[in-house]
Design an enzyme around this catalytic site. Sequence first.
Site, PDB file in Angstrom:
ATOM      1  N   ASP A  82       0.865  -1.183   0.000  1.00 39.23           N
ATOM      2  CA  ASP A  82       0.000   0.000   0.000  1.00 39.23           C
ATOM      3  C   ASP A  82       0.896   1.225   0.000  1.00 39.23           C
ATOM      4  OD1 ASP A  82      -0.147   0.963   3.187  1.00 39.23           O
ATOM      5  OD2 ASP A  82       0.030  -1.209   2.961  1.00 39.23           O
ATOM      6  N   GLU A  87      -8.300   4.619  11.542  1.00 41.94           N
ATOM      7  CA  GLU A  87      -7.341   4.468  12.643  1.00 41.94           C
ATOM      8  C   GLU A  87      -7.089   5.836  13.279  1.00 41.94           C
ATOM      9  OE1 GLU A  87      -3.190   3.896  11.319  1.00 41.94           O
ATOM     10  OE2 GLU A  87      -3.964   3.995   9.258  1.00 41.94           O
TER      11      GLU A  87
END
Length: 292
Positions: A9, A100
């Site tokens: 990613d 997050e």
Amino acid sequence: MATRDFAVDVAVYNSTDMSAYKRAGAHQVIVKATEGLGYINPKASAQVKSAHNNHMYLHAYHFATFGNNVGRAKAEAKFFVSRAKKLNISKKRYLWLDWETGDGNVVINSAYSNTKAIMAFMKVCHNAGYKVGLYSSASIFRQYVDTAKIIKKYGTCLWVASYATMGRIDKPDFNYFPSMNGVAIWQFTDNWCGLSVDGNITLKELITDAVKVPAKKVVAKPKTPSICYVPILYGNPNYKVRLLDSEGHYQKYIATNTRWEVWGVKIIKGMKCYRIGTNEQWVPAKFTKIIK
């Protein structure tokens, strides 16, 4: 594609050239597209182009700032979907929500309210025609998200981050796998193969449209018919046998002491019958003999 597949990613702090990741063994790339309601990754277009040039499968992710706010979650999702379309992210791929702590995203609310907002975001993406998934750390999933509810709705769709150790890791050590239900991808390091990029391993098949080699077409050979003989019956050369159609209705007669091509066999009115000629004409087998 194998279920166990390396993926990276990437965001603005990563390279726009995916070739090093491809050489290291990555087959999939998850590009950060957006964050909040206004941030667009300025490198995303170049990263997407490079992923395509390196023949890597491509997904996208959004960094959340909505916390447990349902209205803002929907707005961020619409912003993300709009950008994903401009980046030409295929609807056969995943749009991931990165939920997050960071950049103002508050996770320490109730699991109920957090999950409600998360699912509102995922619904917008799903309704736009994309596959959807949710990223966070194992600790946040366990404390602040009702993952069972999300899995029930969207299946195996969790992308979980949990590292055995900080620093370079080339291959995942499954002795440190964060055991929980619904994990589709495990992010096992933030320095895969010394390339300063997040390393991930898939645990389910994310790519279901990989090119398959078509099966070789088998051309059937023309069928050679059998031959049946209708003998002289009961010593009477003028005796005739009546044919049936496929439904059991009686049709015309055929003479004895004749031969016919047989193109099929069927039970009609409890009798074994042979289909003769090219039409639906059936002769009771008891009046015939197969001679070829």
